[in-house]
Design an enzyme around this catalytic site. Structure first.
Site, PDB file in Angstrom:
ATOM      1  N   LEU A   1       0.643  -1.610  -0.080  1.00 44.19           N
ATOM      2  CA  LEU A   1      -0.226  -0.450  -0.126  1.00 44.19           C
ATOM      3  C   LEU A   1       0.839   1.281  -0.157  1.00 44.19           C
ATOM      4  O   LEU A   1       1.914   1.100   0.595  1.00 44.19           O
ATOM      5  CB  LEU A   1      -1.156   0.015   0.789  1.00 44.19           C
ATOM      6  CG  LEU A   1      -1.919  -0.553   0.862  1.00 44.19           C
ATOM      7  CD1 LEU A   1      -3.153  -0.314   2.467  1.00 44.19           C
ATOM      8  CD2 LEU A   1      -2.545  -0.647   0.035  1.00 44.19           C
ATOM      9  N   ASP A   2       0.783   2.248  -0.292  1.00 46.83           N
ATOM     10  CA  ASP A   2       1.423   3.891  -0.706  1.00 46.83           C
ATOM     11  C   ASP A   2       1.341   3.969   0.773  1.00 46.83           C
ATOM     12  O   ASP A   2       0.597   4.029   1.859  1.00 46.83           O
ATOM     13  CB  ASP A   2       0.058   4.874  -1.266  1.00 46.83           C
ATOM     14  CG  ASP A   2       0.557   4.500  -3.426  1.00 46.83           C
ATOM     15  OD1 ASP A   2       1.201   3.347  -3.331  1.00 46.83           O
ATOM     16  OD2 ASP A   2      -0.078   5.285  -3.134  1.00 46.83           O
ATOM     17  N   LYS A   3       2.645   4.779   0.723  1.00 52.50           N
ATOM     18  CA  LYS A   3       2.630   4.838   2.463  1.00 52.50           C
ATOM     19  C   LYS A   3       1.831   5.632   3.068  1.00 52.50           C
ATOM     20  O   LYS A   3       1.352   5.950   4.068  1.00 52.50           O
ATOM     21  CB  LYS A   3       3.788   5.875   2.514  1.00 52.50           C
ATOM     22  CG  LYS A   3       4.342   6.672   3.829  1.00 52.50           C
ATOM     23  CD  LYS A   3       5.499   8.311   3.480  1.00 52.50           C
ATOM     24  CE  LYS A   3       5.935   8.838   4.082  1.00 52.50           C
ATOM     25  NZ  LYS A   3       6.521  10.380   4.202  1.00 52.50           N
TER      26      LYS A   3
END
Length: 283
Positions: free
Chosen positions: A74-76
């Site tokens: 997942l993106d940051k």
């Protein structure tokens, strides 16, 4: 919050993730990923999920536990459901399910504007490109296979980029208010930043707080409509502090039995919904 997570000791971070465990069995551990925590390390990153997996495994099981394994990313800035595997074999099995599109992923996002139509599918390939500006940087962007002919307005096939990846996102509007909409999104493919790019450049509805994809040619804070600023009690000069409102709400996969995980919205997301008077439809 993300700055705080970068300051804490890895043991403290592992403890935070342990408290955010949604489910575990002999094969997997499912966590609710907090905002601003990178999955992988990199330049300037002190703490990330990958680094604390051995500590988390010991906290969940015992001192002899083998490290947990990442199955997807997942993106940051994205919050929500994340699956970790207890063994290499389980990780490979789950990665294969993701690769062969046998995992159903549902995201929720608050976006600027109102998509037209309010429900549909965005199917436009995505490619990474360098943005030539005073501050050169890289971004994912659309690489469409078709364009409109300027002479007669007919649809023409174009020569697609060799490096572009197929990208498909289903979307539907759940509600709209204050010049914003709450969307439910189902990425069919898993290209980097796919949802953000399809919403910003495909539908013209960037995610609230997505400062990277709200402009193409520059790195600048997102420009918000007056009505939205009033509702959020925010000045445009402070818009850069707005977090990305993208949440991995639900994940369904089959591991011997059907598993269905739902992750409630983070507090900041709930507060924004209330301020914008976006009412979540009751299931």
């Amino acid at each position: 919050m993300s700055q705080q997570l970068q300051q804490v000791h890895p043991n403290v971070l592992a403890k935070i993730l342990k408290q955010r465990t949604l489910y575990q069995n002999e094969e997997i551990v499912v966590i609710d990923k907090p905002y601003g925590l990178p999955v992988h390390g990199g330049p300037g990153i002190k703490n990330c999920i990958a680094d604390v997996l051995p500590i988390l495994a010991k906290m969940l099981e015992n001192m002899k536990a083998e490290p947990l394994h990442l199955c997807h990313r997942l993106d940051k800035e994205t919050t929500g459901v994340m699956v970790l595997a207890r063994s290499k074999e389980a990780a490979e099995k789950i990665r294969l399910l993701f690769k062969t599109r046998q995992v159903e992923k549902i995201y929720w996002a608050i976006v600027l504007g109102d998509p037209d139509p309010v429900e549909g599918v965005v199917e436009i390939p995505i490619v990474e490109k360098e943005v030539q500006s005073h501050q050169s940087h890289y971004k994912m962007t659309l690489a469409p296979n078709y364009r409109l002919c300027p002479e007669d307005g007919k649809v023409m096939k174009t020569r697609g980029s060799r490096h572009a990846e197929r990208a498909v996102t289903r979307y539907r509007r759940l509600c709209a208010a204050s010049a914003c909409s709450l969307l439910e999104l189902q990425p069919v493919t898993g290209v980097k930043h796919q949802i953000r790019v399809h919403l910003a450049y495909g539908l013209g509805c960037p995610i609230l707080g997505d400062h990277k994809y709200s402009h193409w040619s520059k790195l600048a804070p997102q420009k918000l409509p007056e009505h939205t600023l009033r509702r959020l009690k925010l000045e445009q000069s402070k818009a850069r502090h707005l977090p990305l409102h993208l949440h991995a709400h639900r994940l369904c996969l089959h591991l011997g039995q059907p598993l269905d995980f739902v992750c409630k919205l983070p507090l900041f997301f709930q507060k924004t919904l209330r301020k914008l008077e976006l009412d979540i439809p009751k299931d």
